[in-house]
Scaffold this active site. Structure first.
Site, short mmCIF file in Angstrom:
data_model
loop_
_atom_site.label_atom_id
_atom_site.label_comp_id
_atom_site.label_asym_id
_atom_site.label_seq_id
_atom_site.Cartn_x
_atom_site.Cartn_y
_atom_site.Cartn_z
N ARG A 126 0.77 -1.22 -0.06
CA ARG A 126 -0.08 -0.02 0.01
C ARG A 126 0.78 1.32 -0.16
O ARG A 126 2.11 1.19 0.30
CB ARG A 126 -0.84 -0.02 1.10
CG ARG A 126 -1.67 -1.15 1.35
CD ARG A 126 -2.70 -1.21 2.86
NE ARG A 126 -1.82 -0.81 4.07
CZ ARG A 126 -2.16 -0.83 5.08
NH1 ARG A 126 -3.45 -0.84 5.21
NH2 ARG A 126 -1.38 -0.86 6.21
N ASN A 164 -5.77 7.25 3.32
CA ASN A 164 -5.85 6.11 4.29
C ASN A 164 -4.40 6.19 4.83
O ASN A 164 -3.27 5.74 3.85
CB ASN A 164 -6.08 4.56 3.60
CG ASN A 164 -5.97 3.84 5.01
OD1 ASN A 164 -6.85 3.64 5.68
ND2 ASN A 164 -5.10 2.89 4.75
N GLU A 165 -4.12 6.59 6.01
CA GLU A 165 -3.05 6.61 6.66
C GLU A 165 -2.08 7.22 5.74
O GLU A 165 -0.70 6.67 5.43
CB GLU A 165 -2.63 5.13 7.15
CG GLU A 165 -3.44 4.68 8.23
CD GLU A 165 -3.20 3.17 8.57
OE1 GLU A 165 -2.30 2.46 7.96
OE2 GLU A 165 -3.67 2.85 9.64
N GLU A 318 -9.93 3.21 13.33
CA GLU A 318 -9.46 1.77 13.44
C GLU A 318 -9.22 1.24 14.67
O GLU A 318 -8.53 2.16 15.45
CB GLU A 318 -8.41 1.50 12.35
CG GLU A 318 -8.82 1.63 10.72
CD GLU A 318 -7.63 1.20 9.82
OE1 GLU A 318 -6.69 0.64 10.27
OE2 GLU A 318 -7.77 1.71 8.91
N GLU A 366 -3.27 -9.17 5.26
CA GLU A 366 -3.84 -9.01 6.75
C GLU A 366 -4.92 -10.21 6.96
O GLU A 366 -6.02 -9.90 7.76
CB GLU A 366 -4.55 -7.50 6.96
CG GLU A 366 -3.68 -6.64 6.84
CD GLU A 366 -4.06 -5.30 7.14
OE1 GLU A 366 -3.65 -4.88 8.20
OE2 GLU A 366 -4.78 -4.49 6.18
N HIS A 369 -5.41 -10.90 10.70
CA HIS A 369 -5.90 -9.41 11.57
C HIS A 369 -7.37 -9.71 11.87
O HIS A 369 -8.20 -9.99 10.94
CB HIS A 369 -5.86 -8.22 10.59
CG HIS A 369 -5.96 -7.08 11.37
ND1 HIS A 369 -7.13 -6.64 11.95
CD2 HIS A 369 -5.10 -5.94 11.74
CE1 HIS A 369 -6.90 -5.57 12.67
NE2 HIS A 369 -5.74 -5.01 12.33
#
Length: 681
Positions: A126, A164-165, A318, A366, A369
């Site tokens: 990402r 995102n982030e 999150e 993930e 996760h």
């Protein structure tokens, strides 16, 4: 730090969103593109069962929304948006520019960011983009335009989630070009840049702007002033891209909140600058269940999020229901810990409790996760806890919009962080976030509510201000702290504060440079302790004993009184801790890393002298916070211990989770919570 002029509009947008949701937002990232359509109906039904009222869609969906250059396919997302609305679930719709699709990278491989060592960040993860690349920006903004135009009127849409982030740093040619442009705006001439960067050291003088490049990995060390400016540029360039997308979406939906998600102790972006441009601070938080005190570092991040927009309620964007997948050993949260951590965030000002993610992936990076619905499906402990929490939050709508107030502030400043950790200093292993946490912890343990401020903030509302390792201070900030004390404030300053100016140049005349006058003391030499676990003894002014480790200084007093002196080591007999009366206030200097017990005593005395009281007297491991507003007051009591704790809640109130009237001394079970609606005062 200043918040944009329409700050009141931001709070109005949030207020309207929470009204539409019925109170506290609850849900998480939903990635239906990973699942066949027959799963979508089951998801919607289970979301209703769990009390979910908000899901985040499309975060990683660029490749499905734009399948080729200019070829858009929103049909499947239309169906999901409709399905959510039919089931009474709102949507936080994301622009998917965190994951440029494979076709775009194949056509423009130089979108991939270049690392400091000259290697290229490859496709397959990402954040694989250089935010300065013109084609990346053009395509990302085009996607925002498409989504804003298509979904502005959709009844499920509650808010926007941009990217995102944010965080990829590039040292490639596009970043270098943008860096030069940023520097030319910051500095009026090359001579000014050479002066600010101390370019005559090691003969690094520039004679043409085209010679100035990004600070890629050198043979050994590189110029710290140049690297500091690159930190500033990197945060600025990503923020400018966020703002460009935000402005597109704002044009389509002026009444909806727009945010992006921040990260725990994230160094790259100056969140003071970012939060001022958003409608709310939103945090991704993943404490490690292996750490018994992980909730303390989480608390610091929660208070920081609450403070970024001057006390405005914030969002948990999150968190994990159980285990994560990024560490070498990924331990699942024990039963009750997910619920406890969620209420901790609410106690510290959050109005939204969201998770990554709704349904646990069966493939991809993930896949281990945890999620709200795990691999085992809804017949599981975690889903039962998810349902319990969601249904409890339905009855806590009155909490949304209330605030916490504080009389103590701790300085957390990204420019200090960047400058301090550039290396080539007396201790290159110093961790800024841990230094802040070291001063924060005694206040947290004492149940004293804390705001965070930047070095540029107004301090007039606070009775006590703590300044941990504020390595970089410009003249204006130094004067602000001096004026604060002179006007009656109490200041606590730790070692490595006020050392350099805004150009990362040492202030001469003795440490701590910019703060010598207000502290009434100065150091002629820094003496970090070399040995692992090495300590020196201290004698306090009242005849007591203490110790120090890691850091000491050869300190001299001028007007300051000595609170503790070195009793062993090469500095024996010299002052270690001082307090100076300055104007109507006082300033304490910790020239050494004193032991936790002594630090606790020092800060307790400062709080008492400043008239600062805890929210409630409580045993160790029990956190107490208060939220107030619109004539309501809520006292939240959380037992972080794995054993019962007895707490005197005084007049107490009605527990909103059970409906029982609670007062006096109560026994709170392990990991349990009280949410007391206090009687009207």
């Amino acid at each position: 730090m200043t918040i944009s002029p329409d700050a009141h509009l931001a709070e109005e947008r949030l207020h309207r969103m929470h009204q539409r949701l019925g109170g506290i937002a609850y849900g998480g990232d939903y990635n239906p593109e990973q699942w066949p359509r027959d799963v979508w109906l089951e998801d919607a039904r289970l979301m209703q069962e769990a009390g979910v009222n908000l899901v985040t869609l499309a975060v990683f969906s660029w490749s499905r929304l734009e399948t080729a250059d200019g070829v858009y396919d929103f049909g499947w997302l239309d169906d999901v948006m409709d399905l959510m609305h039919e089931h009474g679930i709102g949507v936080d719709l994301a622009t998917p520019d965190a994951v440029p699709p494979a076709w775009l990278i194949a056509r423009h491989p130089d979108i991939l960011p270049e690392l400091a060592d000259g290697s290229t960040f490859g496709f397959g993860s990402r954040q694989h983009f250089d935010v300065s690349h013109p084609v990346y920006r053009e395509k990302a903004l085009a996607m925002a335009e498409q989504m804003g135009d298509r979904y502005a009127k959709h009844r499920a849409l509650m808010m926007w989630h941009v990217g995102n982030e944010y965080g990829p740093v590039s040292y490639g040619p596009w970043a270098a070009k943008a860096f030069r442009g940023w520097l030319r705006q910051k500095y009026s001439s090359l001579e000014e840049l050479n002066q600010a960067w101390s370019a005559d050291v090691w003969g690094q003088v520039y004679s043409d702007w085209n010679q100035v490049d990004v600070p890629a990995q050198p043979r050994t060390w590189s110029n710290p002033s140049r690297r500091l400016d690159f930190h500033r540029f990197t945060s600025h360039s990503m923020l400018e891209h966020f703002k460009a997308e935000r402005d597109i979406l704002r044009r389509h939906t002026p009444d909806l909140p727009i945010v992006t998600n921040f990260m725990r102790f994230y160094k790259t972006n100056d969140y003071w600058a970012w939060a001022a441009e958003e409608d709310a601070a939103a945090l991704d938080i993943y404490p490690d269940p292996r750490e018994a005190d992980a909730h303390v570092a989480a608390a610091l991040n929660f208070d920081l999020m609450r403070s970024l927009r001057k006390g405005q309620p914030w969002m948990v964007m999150e968190q994990a229901t159980g285990a994560v997948s990024q560490w070498s050993v990924n331990v699942s949260k024990l039963p009750g810990k997910m619920r406890l951590g969620s209420y901790q965030a609410i106690a510290q000002g959050a109005d939204s409790i969201l998770f990554f993610q709704w349904r646990q992936a069966k493939g991809g990076t993930e896949r281990y996760h945890s999620a709200m619905v795990g691999h085992a499906g809804p017949n599981s402990r975690i889903f039962r806890e998810v349902v319990q929490l969601g249904n409890e939050l339905k009855d806590l709508g009155g909490l949304a919009g209330t605030r916490a107030t504080a009389k103590v502030a701790v300085v957390f400043d990204w420019e200090c962080w960047w400058a301090l950790e550039l290396g080539n200093s007396p201790r290159s292993d110093l961790n800024y976030a841990q230094e802040v946490l070291r001063l924060y912890r005694p206040l947290f343990d004492a149940n004293i509510t804390v705001d965070f401020v930047s070095a540029q903030s107004d301090l007039s509302a606070y009775s006590l201000v703590l300044l941990p390792a504020a390595y970089l201070l410009n003249d204006e900030s130094a004067q602000r702290f001096e004026d604060y004390v002179s006007d009656g404030g109490r200041l606590v300053v730790s070692y490595l504060s006020g050392i350099v100016d805004e150009s990362n140049t040492i202030r001469l005349g003795g440490y701590p440079g910019a703060l010598r006058k207000v502290l009434g003391a100065w150091s002629e030499e820094m003496h970090p302790l070399a040995g692992e676990g090495e300590e020196v003894k201290l004698t306090t002014s009242d005849g007591g004993t203490a110790s120090a480790s890691y850091w000491t200084e050869h300190l001299h007093t001028q007007e300051a009184e000595v609170l503790a002196s070195y009793d062993s080591g090469r500095l024996a007999g010299s002052p270690a801790v001082t307090r100076n009366t300055f104007g109507k206030g006082s300033a304490m200097y910790l020239s050494a890393r004193v032991d936790p017990t002594f630090l606790k005593l020092l800060l307790a005395a400062e709080c008492e002298a400043a008239g600062v009281q805890p929210e409630l007297q409580a045993p160790p491991g029990v956190q107490v916070r208060r939220r107030t507003g619109s004539g309501s007051s809520f006292l939240l009591v959380l037992n972080h211990n794995d054993a019962p704790a007895r707490v005197d809640v005084g007049d107490g109130g009605t527990d909103r989770l059970t409906g029982r009237r609670i007062q006096g001394t109560v026994e709170l079970p392990p990991n349990e919570v009280l949410v007391l609606a206090e009687p009207t005062r």
